[in-house]
Design a protein around this motif. Sequence first.
Motif, PDB file in Angstrom:
ATOM      1  N   VAL A 342      46.204  15.271  81.527  1.00  0.00           N
ATOM      2  CA  VAL A 342      46.744  14.462  81.389  1.00  0.00           C
ATOM      3  C   VAL A 342      48.224  13.280  82.352  1.00  0.00           C
ATOM      4  O   VAL A 342      48.860  15.173  82.287  1.00  0.00           O
ATOM      5  N   ARG A 343      47.948  12.746  82.981  1.00  0.00           N
ATOM      6  CA  ARG A 343      49.260  12.274  83.388  1.00  0.00           C
ATOM      7  C   ARG A 343      49.720  11.619  82.373  1.00  0.00           C
ATOM      8  O   ARG A 343      49.978  10.094  81.780  1.00  0.00           O
ATOM      9  N   LEU A 344      51.599  11.768  82.834  1.00  0.00           N
ATOM     10  CA  LEU A 344      51.988  10.981  81.505  1.00  0.00           C
ATOM     11  C   LEU A 344      53.526  11.224  81.579  1.00  0.00           C
ATOM     12  O   LEU A 344      53.827  10.622  83.919  1.00  0.00           O
ATOM     13  N   GLN A 345      54.196   9.464  81.985  1.00  0.00           N
ATOM     14  CA  GLN A 345      55.812   8.801  81.929  1.00  0.00           C
ATOM     15  C   GLN A 345      56.397   9.987  81.050  1.00  0.00           C
ATOM     16  O   GLN A 345      57.076   9.922  80.260  1.00  0.00           O
ATOM     17  N   GLU A 387      45.313  23.289  77.379  1.00  0.00           N
ATOM     18  CA  GLU A 387      44.079  24.526  76.754  1.00  0.00           C
ATOM     19  C   GLU A 387      43.742  24.278  75.443  1.00  0.00           C
ATOM     20  O   GLU A 387      44.682  24.193  74.430  1.00  0.00           O
ATOM     21  N   CYS A 388      42.518  24.289  74.881  1.00  0.00           N
ATOM     22  CA  CYS A 388      41.744  23.494  73.493  1.00  0.00           C
ATOM     23  C   CYS A 388      40.735  23.997  73.256  1.00  0.00           C
ATOM     24  O   CYS A 388      39.814  24.366  74.021  1.00  0.00           O
ATOM     25  N   ALA A 394      30.351  17.053  72.951  1.00  0.00           N
ATOM     26  CA  ALA A 394      30.706  15.645  72.336  1.00  0.00           C
ATOM     27  C   ALA A 394      31.652  15.620  71.409  1.00  0.00           C
ATOM     28  O   ALA A 394      32.038  14.493  71.938  1.00  0.00           O
ATOM     29  N   HIS A 395      32.221  16.455  71.021  1.00  0.00           N
ATOM     30  CA  HIS A 395      34.073  16.684  70.097  1.00  0.00           C
ATOM     31  C   HIS A 395      35.011  16.489  71.636  1.00  0.00           C
ATOM     32  O   HIS A 395      35.556  15.562  71.283  1.00  0.00           O
ATOM     33  N   LEU A 396      34.282  16.992  72.422  1.00  0.00           N
ATOM     34  CA  LEU A 396      35.325  17.106  73.872  1.00  0.00           C
ATOM     35  C   LEU A 396      34.711  15.793  74.631  1.00  0.00           C
ATOM     36  O   LEU A 396      36.315  15.353  74.598  1.00  0.00           O
ATOM     37  N   GLU A 397      33.749  15.321  74.488  1.00  0.00           N
ATOM     38  CA  GLU A 397      34.388  14.292  74.511  1.00  0.00           C
ATOM     39  C   GLU A 397      35.132  12.709  74.095  1.00  0.00           C
ATOM     40  O   GLU A 397      35.093  11.632  74.551  1.00  0.00           O
ATOM     41  N   SER A 412      41.704  14.088  83.275  1.00  0.00           N
ATOM     42  CA  SER A 412      40.881  14.457  83.613  1.00  0.00           C
ATOM     43  C   SER A 412      40.470  15.806  82.896  1.00  0.00           C
ATOM     44  O   SER A 412      41.244  15.986  82.111  1.00  0.00           O
ATOM     45  N   LEU A 413      39.064  16.212  83.213  1.00  0.00           N
ATOM     46  CA  LEU A 413      39.191  17.633  82.997  1.00  0.00           C
ATOM     47  C   LEU A 413      38.673  18.696  83.898  1.00  0.00           C
ATOM     48  O   LEU A 413      38.446  17.906  85.345  1.00  0.00           O
ATOM     49  N   VAL A 414      40.194  19.998  84.031  1.00  0.00           N
ATOM     50  CA  VAL A 414      39.221  21.138  85.218  1.00  0.00           C
ATOM     51  C   VAL A 414      38.357  22.085  84.524  1.00  0.00           C
ATOM     52  O   VAL A 414      37.999  22.665  83.653  1.00  0.00           O
ATOM     53  N   GLU A 415      37.403  21.611  85.609  1.00  0.00           N
ATOM     54  CA  GLU A 415      36.089  21.655  85.766  1.00  0.00           C
ATOM     55  C   GLU A 415      35.910  23.547  86.375  1.00  0.00           C
ATOM     56  O   GLU A 415      36.815  24.256  87.312  1.00  0.00           O
ATOM     57  N   LEU A 416      35.041  24.036  85.300  1.00  0.00           N
ATOM     58  CA  LEU A 416      34.589  25.933  86.135  1.00  0.00           C
ATOM     59  C   LEU A 416      34.273  25.425  87.575  1.00  0.00           C
ATOM     60  O   LEU A 416      33.486  24.283  88.104  1.00  0.00           O
TER      61      LEU A 416
END
Length: 417
Positions: A342-345, A387-388, A394-397, A412-416
């Motif tokens: 997640v990008r934050l200010q 990390e969660c 579907a829950h993740l989406e 964005s998601l960090v994918e394998l």
Amino acid sequence: MATHPEKSSSSASLPVSLNDVRMAAERISGSVVRTPTLVSQTLSKLVGAKVYLKFENLQFTAAYKERGALNTLLQLPQEARDKGVIAASAGNHAQGLAYHGAKLGIPVTIVMPRSTPTVKVMQTEGHGATVVLEGETFDAAYAHARKLEVERGLTFVHPFDQPSIIAGQGTVALEMLADAPDIDTLVIPIGGGGLISGVGTVAKSGGKPIELIGVQAELYPSMYNRRNHTALPCEGDTLAEGIAVKQPGDLTAQFVEALVDDIVLVSETRLEEAVSLMLQIEKTVVEGGGAAGLAALLTYPERFKDKTVGIILSGGNIDTRLLANVLLRDLARDGRLARVRVRLQDRPGALYNVVRIFGEQQVNIIEIYHQRIFTSLPAKGLITEIECETRDRAHLERLVEALRVGGGFEVSLVELG
């Protein structure tokens, strides 16, 4: 699917017969576990075929290799027994030979590459063998073993390219087909080819036609290359290290040509999935090579649809840390474990607002990583990775959508890989 009607006639010239396998079964009876053959209802539904599992991971050394090793040791003349045997192996062959050699009072020397993990060295020594570390590769260890064979007058026991080994491995099929005579297809892992040679000898000797399919890891398609006259590379870090053989046996290649109907290749992702499914569904631990049969069913469901398939869980010797990684990676692929970027200010309350949305979506936070310095964002921007644990994809989406729409965050998601 490729078939070879001429196989039954060409198999007559092979140096191992059904009678050899039956004699091996009598020889080793009572000294190896007669492992169960059980149908898996859940896996059968998953792949659309009736699936029988042969639990060779329940042998004392957790692999079928004991069978061929013991059959070979029992046929040695007394002089050879007194001098001892030698082999080059860093895996299941070493342990099977060491274990049964100790029980029979036969000295066993195992040559391993210097890079062999300490745990494998200790396990082999724990079974009573003398371990010699030589060379950085298996080829170097093999060459040294053949040198010591001559110098010390020892008997070399090959891990796969030897008739007595092949006959011993074939006893797996005798048991399996006796327990599940309705099997019409066998899907067998191939490394050097000893197991499929022995299994094929039994499968192709009965009155009922049984299709024989070999499985290799995509990274080590050595027998596939030899059979199909291809030149695919054989290299890389495969989960199926037990079948990661660069050069298949000359003898076993003859069996494969005469008896095997086809060879298929499976990816590392499918091997990981198969290992994970065996633990989750069958509550049994298998190594990468031991999961190859299931990986083939997952990869090619249409070619096995509605068939009665037998697969051999050939071994269960997998490093516990590697197994943990496989299971966690499988959770990540299913969306049950994720890393959300997640990008934050950089302002008070920014992270709180993110965490609040996680709570609203009933998503469990495992770890939070905050990155201010090593980022390409402006000085007042920052990246947080969380990390969660979720229930499913579907829950993740739903979580990602809530962060983007409800919170206005760039996500964005960090994918394998």
